[in-house]
Design a protein around this motif. Structure first.
Motif: not given
Length: 301
Positions: A92, A96, A99, A130
């Motif tokens: 996770d 993140e 990004k 992603t």
């Protein structure tokens, strides 16, 4: 999106190799490098243990990125190195972090006994989740591995870069993937080798005799299709030497073969926004596990 090259760091040999590769890439791109260290808080019963408690874990989790950043600054002067610590599940947290990056770099263990990668569950999950380009780097990857051999027959950082290899599907070419490969070749001042595999006629599956004339004609048609796809890109990047390779057989095997003499391999991954979850794709999956050079996976619609 901030313009950074981000690397996932956990202190393992593969993540250290990824950090070195990422630092070299950041210098080529003229971008800062961000080290992201993810640690999972220990369960409360373990946190109470005198040697494995939360304070001990926090100490080591701070030491790993700090020492890595110090070493990278010394070995790669001129590269702006920052670090960030994140608490949570690695999959996770890295998805993140991707990004906010222009490129995410992860380590991957080498397969025992032969060249190639062993893509762990975290790496595979991050790639599938992603849309940021992700590069997988093997443990033990050295700067010299990206370069041609010197007169003594040894790869050397003083020689030219090896070619960048692009695995291309001429039926569904995607500008995002092609542009990434050309840009990487241009940054390195090296050639771009474009590899495409096409399927043999169905009669091979039934053991029927081959038709040499038909096979030759199919080969010519496929080579022409490859040339048409690349023609506008040759004009856009006139300084990049393009080597086209159209061969019958497994696309994955041809890309894997070409990886032995590559500085970087570039493949695509179709973005699948599906309730049953994302997937990498069979060709890219095979290349990730068996290529002997760093592999860049570029997501596309």
């Amino acid at each position: 999106m901030s313009r950074t090259v981000t690397v996932g760091l956990d202190g393992s040999p593969e993540s250290r190799a990824a950090a070195e590769w990422a630092a070299r890439e950041a210098k080529l791109r003229g971008l800062p490098l961000k080290l992201v260290h993810v640690w999972e808080p220990v369960p409360e019963p373990i946190a109470q243990a005198p040697l494995l408690g939360s304070e001990t874990q926090a100490h080591w989790s701070e030491r790993i990125p700090r020492e890595a950043a110090e070493g990278l600054r010394l070995r790669h002067p001129g590269v702006d190195v920052a670090m960030e610590q994140i608490s949570g599940r690695p999959t996770d947290a890295l998805a993140e972090a991707a990004k906010d990056a222009e490129l995410l770099v992860l380590g991957s263990r080498g397969l025992s006994g032969i060249g190639g990668f062993l893509v762990g569950s975290v790496g595979a999950a991050v790639i599938a989740r992603t849309e940021t380009p992700v590069v997988l780097v093997r443990a033990g990857e050295q700067a010299a591995d990206e370069h041609e051999k010197d007169p003594a027959g040894i790869p050397s950082a003083a020689t030219a870069y090896r070619p960048v290899v692009l695995g291309l599907d001429t039926d569904h070419p995607h500008d995002t993937v092609i542009a990434f490969a050309f840009e990487e070749a241009a940054r390195r001042g090296t050639a771009l080798k474009v590899v495409h595999g096409w399927n043999l006629p169905p009669y091979f599956a039934y053991g029927l005799p081959a038709d040499p004339q038909l096979n030759a004609e199919l080969g010519r048609q496929d080579a022409a299709a490859l040339a048409r796809v690349l023609s506008p890109w040759r004009q856009k990047y006139p300084d990049v030497e393009v080597v086209e390779e159209s061969r019958s057989g497994s696309p994955a095997n041809h890309v894997i073969d070409a990886s032995h003499e590559a500085s970087l391999v570039v493949v695509g991954r179709r973005i699948r926004r599906s309730p049953i979850g994302a997937r990498i794709g069979s060709v890219t999956h095979a290349v990730l596990h068996h290529a002997t050079a760093p592999v860049a996976v570029i997501a596309h619609d």
